[in-house]
Design an enzyme around this catalytic site. Structure first.
Site, PDB file in Angstrom:
ATOM      1  N   ASP A   1       1.111   4.334   2.039  1.00 14.25           N
ATOM      2  CA  ASP A   1       2.241   5.027   1.397  1.00 14.25           C
ATOM      3  C   ASP A   1       1.818   5.741   0.124  1.00 14.25           C
ATOM      4  O   ASP A   1       0.734   5.502  -0.423  1.00 14.25           O
ATOM      5  CB  ASP A   1       3.391   4.047   1.109  1.00 14.25           C
ATOM      6  CG  ASP A   1       2.995   2.902   0.180  1.00 14.25           C
ATOM      7  OD1 ASP A   1       1.882   2.374   0.312  1.00 14.25           O
ATOM      8  OD2 ASP A   1       3.813   2.550  -0.699  1.00 14.25           O
TER       9      ASP A   1
ATOM     10  N   GLU B   1       3.196  -0.172  -0.811  1.00 11.44           N
ATOM     11  CA  GLU B   1       2.445  -0.644  -1.989  1.00 11.44           C
ATOM     12  C   GLU B   1       3.044  -0.092  -3.274  1.00 11.44           C
ATOM     13  O   GLU B   1       2.959  -0.724  -4.323  1.00 11.44           O
ATOM     14  CB  GLU B   1       0.971  -0.242  -1.885  1.00 11.44           C
ATOM     15  CG  GLU B   1       0.065  -0.922  -2.909  1.00 11.44           C
ATOM     16  CD  GLU B   1      -0.028  -0.192  -4.233  1.00 11.44           C
ATOM     17  OE1 GLU B   1      -0.505  -0.782  -5.211  1.00 11.44           O
ATOM     18  OE2 GLU B   1       0.378   0.994  -4.318  1.00 11.44           O
TER      19      GLU B   1
END
Ligand SMILES: [Zn+2]
Length: 364
Positions: A72, A128
Site C-alpha cells: 500500500d 502498513e
C-alpha cells in the site's frame, strides 16, 4: 487485471507497480496482480490472506529468511502514473520510495531465485500506512504464525540501499500529579498539582539521553515531555496535572524495562509522589547483526559499495519481527525522507544495488 512482468528489469517493474494505484484499503488490484505473477513460479508455495501474499521456497535448507514489504501507499497526489526524472536516473511516482522500488526488487528475485542457498519467505502485505490494528503483517503473524517463522528478516523499506538494523522502541506515558482543589482566594486550603510538575519538568530537562550500543550499532535515545494538561478554572487551585512523556529507547530494553527506566529517572531526581499510566507502547527490535546468518548479508551488501550498517532510529515494522524473536533489518532503495512526499522519487541505481546485494547473499 494488470499483468506484471517479473522478468523485466527491476526499475521497469517498479513503474508497473506504481501504475497500479494501491492506497491503503485499496490493495486488491495490486494483490491480484502480485498473486497471479507469483503463481507462475513453480518453485514457490503461495498463501493469500486478505490482500497479503506469502510466497515460500520449501527446499529444506538449514536456514529460512523472511523478506517483507508492504503493497500500500499513502494517498496519490497527481503522481500516478509513474514518470522518469528529467535526467533519466530516477523514477517519480507515489510509492517509488515507499516502497514499490523495494517490492519490485523482491518480486524480481522471488521469480529468479529458484534454488537460493537459504529458504526464503517473501511477504507482501497490506495496510502498513494506516492504523496499527489493520496492519497486514500483524494480521499474518496472528493468523498464520507458521508462515512468518524464520531465522532473520529483511524489510525492504527505503534506506538508500544501506543496512539499517533493528529499530528503537517507543512508549508514551502520563505522569499524573495529584493535589487538592480549593478556591484560589483561600489557596492555603489546597495543594497545587501544577506546581508539583516543576520538579518533574526539571528532571526531564536535565536528563541526558543515552546512546546504547546493541550488536555493534549505536542507538540514540530520547526522553521528552510532549504534553502538559492541568487546570480547572481561573479561580481554582488545580488538583491534577498530567505530563505526557515519550521515551524512544534502544533495543537493549523491553517496553517494561523502558517504563521502569522512566519511573527510576523521576524517583532518583527527588520528584514527589506521582502515578503513571502507559498510553502507548511499541517494542524495539534488535538488529541481530552479531548472528552468523547476518554476517553473510552484511558482506554481500558491502560488496555493492554500500556504507557500513547503521542503527534505525524510527519505529518500523521490523519490530513485529523483534516481538516474534526474529532479528531484523531494514534494507531497500529510496531516500526515506522522500517517503510520502508529493515529489516522491527513487534512484534507479539504488534499485539495482539492492537487488544485487540481496541476490549475492541468497546465492552464496
Ligand atoms: Zn513504508
Amino acid at each position: 487485471m494488470t499483468f506484471l512482468d517479473l522478468h523485466a528489469p527491476a526499475n521497469d517493474l517498479t513503474r508497473q507497480l506504481i501504475d497500479i494505484p494501491s492506497v491503503s484499503g485499496g490493495e486488491a488490484a495490486i494483490a491480484d496482480a502480485v498473486e497471479a505473477a507469483l503463481a507462475q513460479c513453480g518453485h514457490l508455495e503461495i498463501t493469500r490472506d486478505g490482500d497479503a501474499i506469502v510466497a515460500r521456497t520449501t527446499l529444506g535448507r538449514a536456514e529460512r529468511v523472511i523478506i517483507a514489504g508492504h503493497l500500500d501507499t499513502v494517498p496519490i497526489k497527481n503522481n500516478v502514473p509513474s514518470s522518469r526524472t528529467r535526467d533519466g536516473l530516477g523514477i517519480i511516482g507515489r510509492g517509488a520510495t515507499d516502497m514499490k522500488g523495494g517490492v519490485a526488487v523482491m518480486l524480481s528475485l522471488a521469480a529468479e531465485l529458484v534454488e537460493p542457498t537459504r529458504d526464503i519467505t517473501w511477504v507482501f502485505y497490506d495496510h502498513e500506512e494506516v492504523e496499527e490494528s489493520k496492519n497486514g503483517l500483524g494480521r499474518l503473524s496472528r493468523r498464520h504464525p507458521e508462515l512468518i517463522a524464520g531465522d532473520f528478516a529483511v524489510l525492504c523499506e527505503p534506506t538508500q540501499a544501506q543496512i539499517e538494523g533493528g529499530c528503537n522502541g517507543t512508549i508514551r506515558m502520563d505522569i499524573v500529579l495529584s493535589g487538592k482543589a480549593a478556591h484560589s482566594a483561600r489557596s492555603w486550603k489546597g495543594v497545587n498539582a501544577i506546581h508539583a510538575a516543576a520538579p518533574v519538568l526539571a528532571a526531564l530537562a536535565a536528563y541526558e539521553p543515552r546512546t546504547v550500543e546493541v550488536d555493534g550499532l549505536q542507538y540514540r535515545e530520547g526522553l521528552n515531555a510532549v504534553g502538559v494538561t492541568g487546570g480547572i478554572a481561573g479561580n481554582v487551585i488545580p488538583d491534577e496535572c498530567i505530563i505526557t512523556v515519550n521515551y524512544r529507547f534502544a533495543p537493549s530494553l523491553t517496553t517494561d524495562d523502558a517504563v521502569q527506566h522512566v519511573r527510576d529517572v523521576l524517583a532518583a531526581s527527588g520528584v514527589g509522589e506521582f502515578s503513571t499510566v502507559v498510553t502507548d507502547r511499541a517494542d524495539a527490535c534488535r538488529p541481530g547483526l552479531d548472528a552468523l546468518i547476518a554476517l553473510g548479508f552484511v558482506d554481500a551488501v558491502a560488496s555493492t559499495g554500500a556504507p557500513e550498517p547503521r542503527a534505525k532510529l524510527g519505529w518500523t515494522d521490523v519490530a513485529r519481527f523483534g516481538a516474534l524473536g526474529i532479528p531484523a533489518v531494514n534494507y531497500g532503495p529510496g531516500d526515506p525522507e522522500l517517503a510520502h512526499a508529493d515529489l516522491e522519487w527513487c534512484a534507479i541505481n539504488e534499485i539495482h544495488q539492492c537487488r544485487a546485494g540481496l541476490a549475492a547473499w541468497l546465492t552464496s
